[in-house]
Design an enzyme around this catalytic site. Sequence first.
Site, PDB file in Angstrom:
ATOM      1  CG  ASN A  93      -0.339  -0.216   2.523  1.00 52.99           C
ATOM      2  OD1 ASN A  93       0.595  -0.994   2.662  1.00 52.99           O
ATOM      3  ND2 ASN A  93      -0.829   0.480   3.537  1.00 52.99           N
ATOM      4  CD  GLU A  95      -1.464   4.836   4.359  1.00 55.61           C
ATOM      5  OE1 GLU A  95      -0.804   5.562   5.143  1.00 55.61           O
ATOM      6  OE2 GLU A  95      -2.091   3.836   4.714  1.00 55.61           O
ATOM      7  CG  HIS A 106      -6.471  -0.203  -1.431  1.00 57.19           C
ATOM      8  ND1 HIS A 106      -7.663  -0.652  -0.927  1.00 57.19           N
ATOM      9  CD2 HIS A 106      -6.436   1.131  -1.181  1.00 57.19           C
ATOM     10  CE1 HIS A 106      -8.332   0.364  -0.397  1.00 57.19           C
ATOM     11  NE2 HIS A 106      -7.606   1.455  -0.552  1.00 57.19           N
ATOM     12  CD  GLU A 108      -5.738  -5.896  -1.780  1.00 56.74           C
ATOM     13  OE1 GLU A 108      -5.135  -4.805  -1.595  1.00 56.74           O
ATOM     14  OE2 GLU A 108      -6.589  -6.331  -0.974  1.00 56.74           O
ATOM     15  CB  CYS A 136      -8.980  -4.424  -3.725  1.00 58.06           C
ATOM     16  SG  CYS A 136      -7.758  -3.259  -3.095  1.00 58.06           S
TER      17      CYS A 136
HETATM   18 ZN    ZN Z   1      -8.259  -2.677  -0.993  1.00 59.49          ZN
END
Ligand code: ZN
Length: 305
Positions: A93, A95, A106, A108, A136
């Site tokens: 991930n 941010e 994310h 994924e 996701c």
């Molecule tokens: Zn997600």
Amino acid sequence: MAIISAEKLRQLMLKLGEAARQELLRVLRQPELRGQIPAPALTAVLRDQQLRVDDFMLNLLPVAQLRAFAPLSNFRVGAVACGTSGSLYLGANLEVPLETLGNSVHAEQAAIVNAFMHEESGVTSLAVTAAPCGHCRQFLNELPNASDLDILVKGQSAVKLGAMLPSAFGPNDLGVSERLFGGKKVNLVVTSGSTDELTALAVGAASRSYAPYTNAVAGVALRTSVGTVYEGCYIESAAFNPSLSPLQAALVGLIMSGESPSNITAATLAELENAPITQENVTGAVLDALAPAASLRRVTVRVEH
Ligand SMILES: [Zn+2]
């Protein structure tokens, strides 16, 4: 670049024999692979190991988690995608502080984008540290084999995405037959300004975008203080919000290489002239938040038939 120490890998991969671990370490320490474990290297790592690829992907998740850039949540999520070529792709991930949470990527999504940027032709399975969130699941629904995609979570049986996303909304609902990883490439020519290395890379990334809902192809190329360049393609979702900007895609490559976003010194955004949407403002804002001194240049392109 902070990639991984031999001792850390030993702690995380106790199931692997010494020779296999050394081989894996050699691969993980190549920043130019950007979190890819090429199929031949994977074969070499798993030789003589009593470990299926699915289990190996699950074991790799803590390694993927180490590459997360999560200054807001301090919550590291890891993912590993298996491409149709048999190569594996790490994801984690990402941010963006000082900006809206909507800029988050994310794990994924990162693993899928990583496979896409490596020009895979598809993804067959995806291991994640926890079952994918709704956002996701929706993003993954752009894959050509979406309902058959195997989702792997430790301690649970593999589940098909189709079972996780009943009553799905997807490309068909908007009359779109193109799918992510379809290999579509448009021929683009620059219509503004002169071209340099970053421009050529940004235009190349734009030409490989997956933008079937707006056709607003876009690409980004970044250069960092160590001289590395990262490209990112724009990737859309039928539900719009899970779409990834070209900057987000390029940032995935950067963090998967073990670099810090603050290393960015220059960026070029290439996007379609007279398009119904623009990436310009969000690219500038995210870049300002991550690397305030970085320069941003925008060039426009048109499709040449
Ligand atoms: Zn997600």
